[in-house]
Scaffold this motif. Structure first.
Motif, PDB file in Angstrom:
ATOM      1  N   UNK A   1      -0.059  -9.987  -8.088  1.00 52.46           N
ATOM      2  CA  UNK A   1      -0.107 -10.893  -6.946  1.00 52.46           C
ATOM      3  C   UNK A   1      -0.613 -12.246  -7.439  1.00 52.46           C
ATOM      4  N   UNK A   2       0.130 -13.302  -7.157  1.00 56.50           N
ATOM      5  CA  UNK A   2      -0.263 -14.644  -7.542  1.00 56.50           C
ATOM      6  C   UNK A   2      -0.285 -15.547  -6.314  1.00 56.50           C
ATOM      7  N   UNK A   3      -1.379 -16.286  -6.158  1.00 52.00           N
ATOM      8  CA  UNK A   3      -1.435 -17.317  -5.126  1.00 52.00           C
ATOM      9  C   UNK A   3      -1.013 -18.620  -5.779  1.00 52.00           C
ATOM     10  N   UNK A   4       0.103 -19.179  -5.317  1.00 48.48           N
ATOM     11  CA  UNK A   4       0.630 -20.435  -5.859  1.00 48.48           C
ATOM     12  C   UNK A   4      -0.046 -21.576  -5.110  1.00 48.48           C
TER      13      UNK A   4
ATOM     14  N   UNK B   1       0.775 -23.127  -1.437  1.00 48.35           N
ATOM     15  CA  UNK B   1       0.040 -22.211  -0.552  1.00 48.35           C
ATOM     16  C   UNK B   1       0.876 -20.975  -0.236  1.00 48.35           C
ATOM     17  N   UNK B   2       1.460 -20.428  -1.262  1.00 49.29           N
ATOM     18  CA  UNK B   2       2.369 -19.294  -1.132  1.00 49.29           C
ATOM     19  C   UNK B   2       1.868 -18.152  -2.015  1.00 49.29           C
ATOM     20  N   UNK B   3       2.160 -16.931  -1.622  1.00 50.14           N
ATOM     21  CA  UNK B   3       1.812 -15.779  -2.444  1.00 50.14           C
ATOM     22  C   UNK B   3       3.086 -15.188  -3.025  1.00 50.14           C
ATOM     23  N   UNK B   4       3.079 -15.011  -4.339  1.00 53.08           N
ATOM     24  CA  UNK B   4       4.162 -14.338  -5.048  1.00 53.08           C
ATOM     25  C   UNK B   4       3.651 -12.963  -5.434  1.00 53.08           C
ATOM     26  N   UNK B   5       4.478 -11.950  -5.206  1.00 46.19           N
ATOM     27  CA  UNK B   5       4.083 -10.600  -5.556  1.00 46.19           C
ATOM     28  C   UNK B   5       5.263  -9.877  -6.189  1.00 46.19           C
ATOM     29  N   UNK B   6       4.987  -9.207  -7.291  1.00 47.22           N
ATOM     30  CA  UNK B   6       5.963  -8.322  -7.910  1.00 47.22           C
ATOM     31  C   UNK B   6       5.359  -6.924  -7.901  1.00 47.22           C
ATOM     32  N   UNK B   7       6.064  -5.987  -7.274  1.00 48.52           N
ATOM     33  CA  UNK B   7       5.559  -4.620  -7.113  1.00 48.52           C
ATOM     34  C   UNK B   7       6.519  -3.646  -7.763  1.00 48.52           C
ATOM     35  N   UNK B   8       5.965  -2.701  -8.522  1.00 41.60           N
ATOM     36  CA  UNK B   8       6.762  -1.587  -9.023  1.00 41.60           C
ATOM     37  C   UNK B   8       6.528  -0.418  -8.081  1.00 41.60           C
ATOM     38  N   UNK B   9       7.605   0.039  -7.483  1.00 39.56           N
ATOM     39  CA  UNK B   9       7.573   1.123  -6.513  1.00 39.56           C
ATOM     40  C   UNK B   9       8.063   2.398  -7.209  1.00 39.56           C
ATOM     41  N   UNK B  10       7.148   3.233  -7.713  1.00 41.24           N
ATOM     42  CA  UNK B  10       7.576   4.435  -8.432  1.00 41.24           C
ATOM     43  C   UNK B  10       8.416   5.352  -7.540  1.00 41.24           C
TER      44      UNK B  10
END
Length: 109
Positions: free
Chosen positions: A79-82, A86-95
């Protein structure tokens, strides 16, 4: 190595943020080996078994904060707050074996 292919692709695409899931990285693999010129690296390595993991490269000049979120251990995420947008970037691995309850917990965040 695959990192060379990724470096070439990033060079052509000129992306601001690049996220890779199923990175298969472990803590004994140095981030320096994964360096992409002009990008910061943020990692979420799987620690308890092989596979999984997420790696995110963010272009220099993009101000961000790496956020720590309280999500189930079975889910890997970056999770990154840009800051400037003022935006949140999220990359999730969904097993593939993730329970419905754990999926619901992620969507609550």
């Amino acid at each position: 190595p695959k990192i060379d292919n990724l470096r070439a692709l990033v060079s052509v695409l000129n992306s601001d943020i690049v996220a890779v899931s199923e990175s298969w990285l472990k803590c004994d693999i140095s981030s320096q080996l994964l360096d992409i010129n002009g990008y910061h690296i943020t990692r979420c390595d799987r620690t308890d078994r092989k596979g999984g993991g997420i790696t995110v490269w963010t272009r220099y000049g993009i101000k961000f904060l790496h956020l720590q979120c309280n999500i189930p251990h079975c889910i890997e995420a970056v999770w990154l707050f840009l800051i400037d947008s003022s935006c949140i970037f999220c990359s999730i691995y969904n097993p593939p074996n993730l329970s419905s309850a754990d999926k619901f917990t992620v969507t609550e965040h």
